[in-house]
Design a protein around this motif. Sequence first.
Motif, PDB file in Angstrom:
ATOM      1  N   TRP A  69       0.826  -1.204   0.000  1.00 11.63           N
ATOM      2  CA  TRP A  69       0.000   0.000   0.000  1.00 11.63           C
ATOM      3  C   TRP A  69       0.863   1.257   0.000  1.00 11.63           C
ATOM      4  O   TRP A  69       1.986   1.269   0.483  1.00 11.63           O
ATOM      5  CB  TRP A  69      -0.918   0.006   1.223  1.00 11.63           C
ATOM      6  N   SER A  70       0.318   2.337  -0.517  1.00 13.81           N
ATOM      7  CA  SER A  70       1.016   3.620  -0.499  1.00 13.81           C
ATOM      8  C   SER A  70       0.910   4.238   0.893  1.00 13.81           C
ATOM      9  O   SER A  70       0.047   3.852   1.692  1.00 13.81           O
ATOM     10  CB  SER A  70       0.386   4.561  -1.525  1.00 13.81           C
ATOM     11  N   PRO A  71       1.757   5.236   1.224  1.00 10.25           N
ATOM     12  CA  PRO A  71       1.624   5.917   2.520  1.00 10.25           C
ATOM     13  C   PRO A  71       0.231   6.497   2.731  1.00 10.25           C
ATOM     14  O   PRO A  71      -0.290   6.481   3.852  1.00 10.25           O
ATOM     15  CB  PRO A  71       2.685   7.024   2.440  1.00 10.25           C
ATOM     16  N   ALA A  72      -0.392   7.003   1.655  1.00 11.10           N
ATOM     17  CA  ALA A  72      -1.724   7.603   1.783  1.00 11.10           C
ATOM     18  C   ALA A  72      -2.769   6.563   2.170  1.00 11.10           C
ATOM     19  O   ALA A  72      -3.613   6.804   3.044  1.00 11.10           O
ATOM     20  CB  ALA A  72      -2.119   8.288   0.479  1.00 11.10           C
ATOM     21  N   VAL A  73      -2.739   5.399   1.544  1.00  8.40           N
ATOM     22  CA  VAL A  73      -3.724   4.349   1.845  1.00  8.40           C
ATOM     23  C   VAL A  73      -3.549   3.863   3.284  1.00  8.40           C
ATOM     24  O   VAL A  73      -4.526   3.678   4.021  1.00  8.40           O
ATOM     25  CB  VAL A  73      -3.603   3.174   0.857  1.00  8.40           C
ATOM     26  N   VAL A  74      -2.298   3.660   3.694  1.00  9.78           N
ATOM     27  CA  VAL A  74      -2.046   3.232   5.068  1.00  9.78           C
ATOM     28  C   VAL A  74      -2.520   4.295   6.051  1.00  9.78           C
ATOM     29  O   VAL A  74      -3.171   3.997   7.065  1.00  9.78           O
ATOM     30  CB  VAL A  74      -0.548   2.930   5.287  1.00  9.78           C
ATOM     31  N   GLY A  75      -2.207   5.558   5.749  1.00 14.98           N
ATOM     32  CA  GLY A  75      -2.594   6.650   6.636  1.00 14.98           C
ATOM     33  C   GLY A  75      -4.098   6.801   6.756  1.00 14.98           C
ATOM     34  O   GLY A  75      -4.641   6.952   7.862  1.00 14.98           O
ATOM     35  N   MET A  92       0.504  13.786  21.589  1.00 17.55           N
ATOM     36  CA  MET A  92       1.410  14.168  20.500  1.00 17.55           C
ATOM     37  C   MET A  92       2.861  13.873  20.859  1.00 17.55           C
ATOM     38  O   MET A  92       3.618  13.324  20.054  1.00 17.55           O
ATOM     39  CB  MET A  92       1.246  15.662  20.194  1.00 17.55           C
ATOM     40  N   ILE A  93       3.255  14.223  22.083  1.00 17.91           N
ATOM     41  CA  ILE A  93       4.651  14.039  22.503  1.00 17.91           C
ATOM     42  C   ILE A  93       5.003  12.565  22.626  1.00 17.91           C
ATOM     43  O   ILE A  93       6.053  12.122  22.146  1.00 17.91           O
ATOM     44  CB  ILE A  93       4.901  14.768  23.836  1.00 17.91           C
ATOM     45  N   THR A  94       4.139  11.803  23.257  1.00 20.26           N
ATOM     46  CA  THR A  94       4.441  10.380  23.468  1.00 20.26           C
ATOM     47  C   THR A  94       4.210   9.552  22.204  1.00 20.26           C
ATOM     48  O   THR A  94       4.858   8.526  21.997  1.00 20.26           O
ATOM     49  CB  THR A  94       3.586   9.801  24.603  1.00 20.26           C
ATOM     50  N   GLY A  95       3.284   9.991  21.365  1.00 15.19           N
ATOM     51  CA  GLY A  95       2.947   9.195  20.187  1.00 15.19           C
ATOM     52  C   GLY A  95       3.968   9.250  19.077  1.00 15.19           C
ATOM     53  O   GLY A  95       4.111   8.289  18.310  1.00 15.19           O
ATOM     54  N   PHE A  96       4.714  10.351  18.990  1.00 14.74           N
ATOM     55  CA  PHE A  96       5.656  10.494  17.876  1.00 14.74           C
ATOM     56  C   PHE A  96       6.723   9.395  17.839  1.00 14.74           C
ATOM     57  O   PHE A  96       6.894   8.736  16.804  1.00 14.74           O
ATOM     58  CB  PHE A  96       6.315  11.871  17.892  1.00 14.74           C
ATOM     59  N   PRO A  97       7.486   9.162  18.925  1.00 13.09           N
ATOM     60  CA  PRO A  97       8.523   8.123  18.821  1.00 13.09           C
ATOM     61  C   PRO A  97       7.960   6.734  18.551  1.00 13.09           C
ATOM     62  O   PRO A  97       8.572   5.935  17.832  1.00 13.09           O
ATOM     63  CB  PRO A  97       9.232   8.180  20.184  1.00 13.09           C
ATOM     64  N   LEU A  98       6.788   6.447  19.085  1.00 16.21           N
ATOM     65  CA  LEU A  98       6.187   5.129  18.877  1.00 16.21           C
ATOM     66  C   LEU A  98       5.749   4.958  17.426  1.00 16.21           C
ATOM     67  O   LEU A  98       6.002   3.918  16.804  1.00 16.21           O
ATOM     68  CB  LEU A  98       4.983   4.947  19.808  1.00 16.21           C
ATOM     69  N   ALA A  99       5.097   5.968  16.886  1.00 14.89           N
ATOM     70  CA  ALA A  99       4.625   5.896  15.506  1.00 14.89           C
ATOM     71  C   ALA A  99       5.804   5.812  14.534  1.00 14.89           C
ATOM     72  O   ALA A  99       5.764   5.064  13.549  1.00 14.89           O
ATOM     73  CB  ALA A  99       3.755   7.106  15.177  1.00 14.89           C
ATOM     74  N   TYR A 100       6.848   6.575  14.803  1.00 14.15           N
ATOM     75  CA  TYR A 100       8.017   6.551  13.926  1.00 14.15           C
ATOM     76  C   TYR A 100       8.656   5.165  13.906  1.00 14.15           C
ATOM     77  O   TYR A 100       8.984   4.634  12.832  1.00 14.15           O
ATOM     78  CB  TYR A 100       9.048   7.587  14.381  1.00 14.15           C
ATOM     79  N   TYR A 101       8.846   4.564  15.080  1.00 14.07           N
ATOM     80  CA  TYR A 101       9.466   3.236  15.132  1.00 14.07           C
ATOM     81  C   TYR A 101       8.609   2.193  14.433  1.00 14.07           C
ATOM     82  O   TYR A 101       9.121   1.292  13.766  1.00 14.07           O
ATOM     83  CB  TYR A 101       9.729   2.843  16.591  1.00 14.07           C
ATOM     84  N   ALA A 102       7.293   2.311  14.575  1.00 17.45           N
ATOM     85  CA  ALA A 102       6.399   1.349  13.932  1.00 17.45           C
ATOM     86  C   ALA A 102       6.474   1.451  12.413  1.00 17.45           C
ATOM     87  O   ALA A 102       6.583   0.441  11.707  1.00 17.45           O
ATOM     88  CB  ALA A 102       4.969   1.579  14.394  1.00 17.45           C
ATOM     89  N   ALA A 103       6.420   2.673  11.892  1.00 16.99           N
ATOM     90  CA  ALA A 103       6.428   2.869  10.448  1.00 16.99           C
ATOM     91  C   ALA A 103       7.797   2.592   9.845  1.00 16.99           C
ATOM     92  O   ALA A 103       7.902   2.069   8.737  1.00 16.99           O
ATOM     93  CB  ALA A 103       5.988   4.300  10.127  1.00 16.99           C
ATOM     94  N   ARG A 104       8.854   2.944  10.563  1.00 15.91           N
ATOM     95  CA  ARG A 104      10.211   2.779  10.046  1.00 15.91           C
ATOM     96  C   ARG A 104      10.665   1.331  10.063  1.00 15.91           C
ATOM     97  O   ARG A 104      11.305   0.854   9.123  1.00 15.91           O
ATOM     98  CB  ARG A 104      11.166   3.632  10.889  1.00 15.91           C
ATOM     99  N   TRP A 146       2.203  11.360   6.205  1.00 11.77           N
ATOM    100  CA  TRP A 146       1.172  10.416   6.623  1.00 11.77           C
ATOM    101  C   TRP A 146       1.523   9.744   7.942  1.00 11.77           C
ATOM    102  O   TRP A 146       0.632   9.425   8.738  1.00 11.77           O
ATOM    103  CB  TRP A 146       0.922   9.387   5.530  1.00 11.77           C
ATOM    104  N   MET A 147       2.803   9.509   8.202  1.00 13.74           N
ATOM    105  CA  MET A 147       3.189   8.929   9.488  1.00 13.74           C
ATOM    106  C   MET A 147       2.817   9.863  10.626  1.00 13.74           C
ATOM    107  O   MET A 147       2.270   9.440  11.651  1.00 13.74           O
ATOM    108  CB  MET A 147       4.696   8.641   9.501  1.00 13.74           C
TER     109      MET A 147
END
Length: 564
Positions: free
Chosen positions: A50-56, A96-108, A270-271
Amino acid sequence: MVALHAVRLDREKNVVDVDTRSANSDGIAAAKETLEDYTLRFAPRSYRKWSPAVVGISALGGIAYLADFAIGANIGIAYGTGNALLGIGIFAIVVMITGFPLAYYAARYNIDLDLITRGSGFGYYGSIVTNVVFASFTFIFFALEGSIMAQGLELGLGVPLWLGYLVSTLIIFPLVIYGMNTLATLQVWTTPLWLLLMVLPFGFLLVRHPDSVSNFFAYGGENGAGVSISGTLLAAGVCLSLIVQIAEQIDYLRFMPPRTPENSRRWWSWMLLAGPGWVLFGAAKQVVGLFLAVYLIANLPAAQGIANQPVHQFLEIYKDMVPGWLAMTLAVVLVVISQVKINVTNAYSGSLAWTNSYTRVTKTYPGRLIFLVVNLVIALILMEANMFDFLNGILGFYANCGIAWIVTVATDIAINKYVLKLSPKVPEFRRGMLYDFNPVGLVGFGLATVLSIMTFFGLFGDLLKPYSPLIAIVVAFVATPLMAIATKGKYYLRRSDDGIELDMFDEHGNPSGDTLTCTVTGMEFERPDMIASALPGPEGEIQYISSLALSTDKAGIHLLPHQK
């Protein structure tokens, strides 16, 4: 003696053969990815089409729940508009503060929050406790959304509540069977209609009844006490029960495509939007829910007892816009679409969490669909127990557990990995590479949970009760780095070498798409999912085993020895 020795060796070989056959059976069962949707491991590149847009968009479709409207209305009615708005603001900032590192690690790195948690201070088995916290979140909010749908079916179609609860549960099962393939299509196609039905009433009130804005800001709640620190924090505590929503966002974000120079901007956009950015939509819905409730309270005396129910909120506004029969139709359609969009995510994520925990504890893989049923049954019991009537109490209590978990993992990533450099930056999730338990996360999470729950129940005095969410945040944020320093980070990795010479990542830092054959299942798995087996091949060559098969290795015959 020689004969006895030969018998002993033969028995040992039989044990190994039996364990190998068991691992083969469970490993192959878990590898049926059409149904299992990568329950126990990272999402391979070959599947992430899937593209980033579809996943997002798919991830954001999971926040279509109407519970936000009920939460916003409840905290506003209880504490007043001023406290509610400040509490919602605190909630949004923390998420927002706590979610950023978690979302980045998941997507990366294409792993879910449980796999992230394992390598971020908890250990291979230690993260099971947080998996149970997450699974609880999914059935609590499934029950909440199912209750709202049942209210809509009763109001619009005359369906008894008990039957509505059952219908709202059973309708979800077939939609979740095939995982991301079905969910992505469902979320993308239903989002435009959902947005239209949700935004129209709010916009209508602003244009047709502009005085509703001043009434909204003047509303003082049930007791009219005005803005206070305690009122704000109590409101924030209820909202912060939703902090664990980032785990459901991550169940979609792990399917993000590799980040490359060509798609980098779209990938980041999208991330951020579908990861920590989900809270912008959630907070807006809470504000709108309170706005609609205040309007009903001010203009419809008969609506006093139902102003916190999203079904009635939208129905009454629709009645002012269109004929009654159409208003009822639109209200029911909105409720059904919203409930389906979020509860497919709740059911899906819950089945992943329960299956993951059970498999690690028992080293037996029962199949994700079994725990899909378990999650739905628990949610149905909660609905039949009429949990909607004591919503604030449930969410306020649960918030303490969710905050402690999310803040602990986010702190480990941001502070222990990047500031103290005591935690390995590359997340590790494979059995054999991690210690079973890591005191860093377990102590940080445990202290934060226990102290905040004790505060919540007034064990430190009524004056401190509103501060339980703040205590969960502060204790987790402070205790996690202190434990890393105290242990010198030595309980993160059991081994630093997985015995494979192939590179783990490609030239852009994405998990490699190279494949190796698993000696247990005979199937091909991508490099990040593989580890060398402790059992050499027939010619003494290195054999490889997937993390999937290794998780069901009861005797541990494939586990590499501890590396000092």
